[in-house]
Every structure is written in structure tokens, then in C-alpha cells.
Design a protein around this motif. Structure first.
Motif, mmCIF file in Angstrom:
data_model
loop_
_atom_site.group_PDB
_atom_site.id
_atom_site.type_symbol
_atom_site.label_atom_id
_atom_site.label_comp_id
_atom_site.label_asym_id
_atom_site.label_seq_id
_atom_site.Cartn_x
_atom_site.Cartn_y
_atom_site.Cartn_z
ATOM 1 N N TRP A 21 0.830 -1.211 0.000
ATOM 2 C CA TRP A 21 0.000 0.000 0.000
ATOM 3 C C TRP A 21 0.859 1.253 0.000
ATOM 4 C CZ3 TRP A 21 -4.887 0.005 -1.307
ATOM 5 C CH2 TRP A 21 -5.575 -1.212 -1.250
ATOM 6 N N LEU A 22 1.943 1.254 0.744
ATOM 7 C CA LEU A 22 2.865 2.385 0.697
ATOM 8 C C LEU A 22 3.487 2.521 -0.688
ATOM 9 C CD1 LEU A 22 4.652 2.087 4.146
ATOM 10 C CD2 LEU A 22 3.320 4.027 3.335
ATOM 11 N N TRP A 23 3.804 1.395 -1.299
ATOM 12 C CA TRP A 23 4.400 1.407 -2.629
ATOM 13 C C TRP A 23 3.457 2.062 -3.642
ATOM 14 C CZ3 TRP A 23 8.816 1.003 -5.074
ATOM 15 C CH2 TRP A 23 8.812 0.759 -6.436
ATOM 16 N N GLN A 37 -9.141 1.168 2.285
ATOM 17 C CA GLN A 37 -7.727 1.106 1.917
ATOM 18 C C GLN A 37 -6.833 1.767 2.958
ATOM 19 O OE1 GLN A 37 -8.448 3.085 -1.799
ATOM 20 N NE2 GLN A 37 -8.145 1.195 -2.979
ATOM 21 N N THR A 38 -7.322 2.809 3.609
ATOM 22 C CA THR A 38 -6.484 3.512 4.586
ATOM 23 C C THR A 38 -6.125 2.625 5.772
ATOM 24 O OG1 THR A 38 -8.427 4.523 5.637
ATOM 25 C CG2 THR A 38 -7.253 5.838 3.982
ATOM 26 N N SER A 39 -6.984 1.672 6.117
ATOM 27 C CA SER A 39 -6.649 0.785 7.236
ATOM 28 C C SER A 39 -5.420 -0.066 6.908
ATOM 29 C CB SER A 39 -7.838 -0.094 7.611
ATOM 30 O OG SER A 39 -8.180 -0.969 6.562
ATOM 31 N N PHE A 40 -5.288 -0.490 5.657
ATOM 32 C CA PHE A 40 -4.101 -1.237 5.238
ATOM 33 C C PHE A 40 -2.865 -0.337 5.246
ATOM 34 C CE2 PHE A 40 -7.534 -3.615 3.087
ATOM 35 C CZ PHE A 40 -7.335 -4.842 3.689
ATOM 36 N N LEU A 41 -3.040 0.901 4.792
ATOM 37 C CA LEU A 41 -1.933 1.855 4.779
ATOM 38 C C LEU A 41 -1.441 2.136 6.199
ATOM 39 C CD1 LEU A 41 -0.171 3.728 2.977
ATOM 40 C CD2 LEU A 41 -1.800 5.532 3.532
ATOM 41 N N ILE A 68 -4.724 10.604 9.342
ATOM 42 C CA ILE A 68 -5.687 9.631 8.821
ATOM 43 C C ILE A 68 -6.743 9.319 9.877
ATOM 44 C CG2 ILE A 68 -5.966 7.237 8.054
ATOM 45 C CD1 ILE A 68 -3.242 7.537 6.638
ATOM 46 N N GLY A 69 -6.340 9.217 11.146
ATOM 47 C CA GLY A 69 -7.293 8.973 12.221
ATOM 48 C C GLY A 69 -8.318 10.085 12.366
ATOM 49 N N LYS A 70 -7.890 11.324 12.134
ATOM 50 C CA LYS A 70 -8.806 12.461 12.243
ATOM 51 C C LYS A 70 -9.823 12.498 11.108
ATOM 52 C CE LYS A 70 -5.603 15.506 14.637
ATOM 53 N NZ LYS A 70 -4.767 16.703 14.533
ATOM 54 N N ASP A 73 -13.624 9.420 9.441
ATOM 55 C CA ASP A 73 -15.069 9.454 9.238
ATOM 56 C C ASP A 73 -15.446 9.909 7.833
ATOM 57 O OD1 ASP A 73 -15.439 8.607 11.817
ATOM 58 O OD2 ASP A 73 -15.710 10.623 12.616
ATOM 59 N N HIS A 74 -14.497 10.470 7.124
ATOM 60 C CA HIS A 74 -14.755 10.896 5.753
ATOM 61 C C HIS A 74 -14.540 9.711 4.822
ATOM 62 C CE1 HIS A 74 -15.085 15.035 7.059
ATOM 63 N NE2 HIS A 74 -14.028 14.809 7.827
ATOM 64 N N ARG A 75 -14.855 9.876 3.586
ATOM 65 C CA ARG A 75 -14.811 8.752 2.654
ATOM 66 C C ARG A 75 -13.439 8.504 2.033
ATOM 67 N NH1 ARG A 75 -20.051 7.061 1.228
ATOM 68 N NH2 ARG A 75 -21.615 8.470 2.033
ATOM 69 N N TYR A 76 -12.613 9.547 1.949
ATOM 70 C CA TYR A 76 -11.347 9.406 1.230
ATOM 71 C C TYR A 76 -10.213 10.146 1.929
ATOM 72 C CZ TYR A 76 -14.456 8.018 -2.532
ATOM 73 O OH TYR A 76 -15.414 7.363 -3.274
ATOM 74 N N VAL A 77 -9.000 9.663 1.681
ATOM 75 C CA VAL A 77 -7.791 10.367 2.072
ATOM 76 C C VAL A 77 -7.019 10.602 0.773
ATOM 77 C CG1 VAL A 77 -5.579 10.232 3.287
ATOM 78 C CG2 VAL A 77 -7.653 9.367 4.369
ATOM 79 N N ARG A 78 -6.656 11.848 0.540
ATOM 80 C CA ARG A 78 -5.963 12.188 -0.699
ATOM 81 C C ARG A 78 -4.543 12.680 -0.369
ATOM 82 N NH1 ARG A 78 -8.109 14.143 -5.753
ATOM 83 N NH2 ARG A 78 -10.084 14.074 -4.671
ATOM 84 N N PHE A 79 -3.570 12.070 -1.029
ATOM 85 C CA PHE A 79 -2.196 12.524 -0.954
ATOM 86 C C PHE A 79 -1.936 13.316 -2.225
ATOM 87 C CE2 PHE A 79 -2.307 8.764 1.692
ATOM 88 C CZ PHE A 79 -1.612 9.175 2.819
ATOM 89 N N ILE A 80 -1.547 14.558 -2.062
ATOM 90 C CA ILE A 80 -1.353 15.443 -3.205
ATOM 91 C C ILE A 80 0.138 15.590 -3.464
ATOM 92 C CG2 ILE A 80 -1.714 17.779 -4.101
ATOM 93 C CD1 ILE A 80 -4.211 17.883 -2.291
ATOM 94 N N GLY A 81 0.551 15.222 -4.668
ATOM 95 C CA GLY A 81 1.940 15.314 -5.067
ATOM 96 C C GLY A 81 2.313 16.734 -5.454
ATOM 97 N N ASP A 82 3.497 16.864 -6.005
ATOM 98 C CA ASP A 82 3.957 18.204 -6.369
ATOM 99 C C ASP A 82 3.368 18.631 -7.653
ATOM 100 O OD1 ASP A 82 5.265 16.540 -8.128
ATOM 101 O OD2 ASP A 82 7.243 17.377 -7.783
#
Length: 82
Positions: A21-23, A37-41, A68-70, A73-82
Motif C-alpha cells: 500500500w505504501l508502494w 484502503q487507509t486501514s491497510f496503509l 488519517i485517524g482524524k 469518518d470521511h470517505r477518502y484520504v488524498r495525498f497530493i503530489g507536487d
């Protein structure tokens, strides 16, 4: 802001089976994960935390896990690149 790139760049090609998942997080582009998916991450981040010695990276990992813990309750976590 949390710089996730430093964490992601720790995961080399030969480690992608150990941290799949990190990969999959694109260090320079955008990555969107759903709540399942975030639980695996987070599990992989916890494992990486125990596997490394760098205290600065451990602090960043803790910040990512807390973030991620905060937003869990939302549906998604987004990592934004450069």
C-alpha cells in the motif's frame, strides 16, 4: 503540511511486497484512498515505524497516522503530489 514523500521514498522496488500500500502511493502525483484502503496503509505505516531508526521519519509517520485517524469518518484520504 506533512511531507509524505520522504516516507514513500524509503520503500524501494525490492520492498514493494512488504509494503504494497505504501508502494502504491505516488510520491509526485495524486493518490486517493478510500476508508477501507487507509486501514491497510496505517498498518503498513505502523510496521515501517518499528522497522526504521530515523526519529524525524518516525515523527512524520506518526503525523500521517494521526491525520488519517482524524479524517477516518470521511470517505477518502488524498495525498497530493507536487
Amino acid at each position: 503540511d506533512i511531507n509524505f514523500v520522504d516516507i514513500r521514498l524509503l520503500i524501494h522496488e525490492n520492498m514493494k511486497n512488504q509494503y504494497p500500500w505504501l508502494w502504491c502511493v505516488n510520491p509526485y502525483g495524486h493518490t486517493l484512498l478510500n476508508i477501507y484502503q487507509t486501514s491497510f496503509l496505517v498498518a503498513e505505516l505502523n510496521q515501517l515505524y518499528t522497522d526504521i531508526k530515523d526519529e524525524d521519519l518516525k515523527k512524520t509517520i506518526t503525523q500521517v497516522i494521526n491525520f488519517i485517524g482524524k479524517v477516518a469518518d470521511h470517505r477518502y484520504v488524498r495525498f497530493i503530489g507536487d
